[in-house]
Design a protein around this motif. Sequence first.
Motif, short mmCIF file in Angstrom:
data_model
loop_
_atom_site.label_atom_id
_atom_site.label_comp_id
_atom_site.label_asym_id
_atom_site.label_seq_id
_atom_site.Cartn_x
_atom_site.Cartn_y
_atom_site.Cartn_z
N ARG A 161 5.06 -8.39 -5.95
CA ARG A 161 6.30 -7.63 -6.08
C ARG A 161 7.47 -8.56 -6.40
O ARG A 161 8.31 -8.24 -7.26
CB ARG A 161 6.58 -6.86 -4.79
N TYR A 187 3.48 -3.79 -13.70
CA TYR A 187 3.30 -4.19 -12.30
C TYR A 187 2.94 -2.98 -11.44
O TYR A 187 2.01 -3.04 -10.63
CB TYR A 187 4.57 -4.84 -11.78
N GLU A 191 -0.45 -2.43 -9.20
CA GLU A 191 -0.39 -2.17 -7.77
C GLU A 191 -1.16 -0.90 -7.40
O GLU A 191 -1.89 -0.87 -6.41
CB GLU A 191 1.07 -2.03 -7.32
N LEU A 237 -0.40 3.45 -1.45
CA LEU A 237 0.45 2.45 -2.11
C LEU A 237 1.54 1.97 -1.16
O LEU A 237 1.88 0.78 -1.14
CB LEU A 237 1.06 3.04 -3.38
N ARG A 241 1.99 -1.94 -0.10
CA ARG A 241 3.20 -2.73 -0.30
C ARG A 241 3.67 -3.39 0.98
O ARG A 241 4.32 -4.43 0.95
CB ARG A 241 4.31 -1.83 -0.87
#
Length: 297
Positions: A161, A187, A191, A237, A241
């Motif tokens: 990230r 990106y 992810e 997700l 993260r």
Amino acid sequence: MPNPKTPTWWVIIREPNPASMEIVTVEPAPADPAAAVRRCAELFAAQQRACVVTATDEEAASDAAMSAWRMELVTDPKRLAAATAHNAAHPRISLSQEEIMHETDMMCVNLVNRLDVTMDAARSALDTTLHRVHIESHDPRVANAGLTPADYLTIALRTPRFAAMHSAGALRDDGREADARLSWEAYLEREMTNATGAHQAVPATAPLGDPQIIHQAGRNVGLSDEYTDALIPHLVLRLARGYPFRGPDLRDLTLTDVLAMVTVEDLGDLLWLAAVEMGARPDEAATELDRILPKRS
């Protein structure tokens, strides 16, 4: 030209690994060539070397040697590659301010070489990204995870990230808005792919691996099975993260391991949170997340 009255110093350094340097001592330059040869032999045997600098005092000599070493590192492609590989293979929970400067210098040089942006754009984007991470590091949820702001910054520096924000920001600051958008979207796609793969590996005995348990958890908070299925990728997700910032007691767990630890109660809370977020009510989502988190501290 240096002032003839300004002394010359030998700053003795050692390099414990390709990405760091330590100053052992600062000493006046040897008085004659023979003494210099003898001292060089001693340093070689001790796996050390001397940076020769002209400076007003020992402290100024140390600063000059450190700056010269950093410049050599980021301008030599082989050394930079070796340092980058070392950092990737040996992640640490916390870095000193000097080590952060080393690492961010390498990031900017890598970005200039890879994306053909200017160094000014790379550094401007770095400042913006670091500022955002600094704000995040003081969120109470960081402390709940057992991390200090310095820990959070160190971990964040090495996440995809951070690299994605830095890359997109540098492209934007270089005037390449379309490339910046494509970089960020790529990106996000990576992810989602990685998070989906980790979710698919969750065993069927875990709540997140059992569709029936997932649907029941959704029904318990008033969601249809179809809407629950649509929310699961976003829920996964979100957890993915947060995965890099897990507490010290969870550092050895994979993302799949962490997903498998989600309880039925957690699943219902997280589905409701995802539904609130998807309903474009971020304030309510933040309140709900704060309600859930204390149970995991």
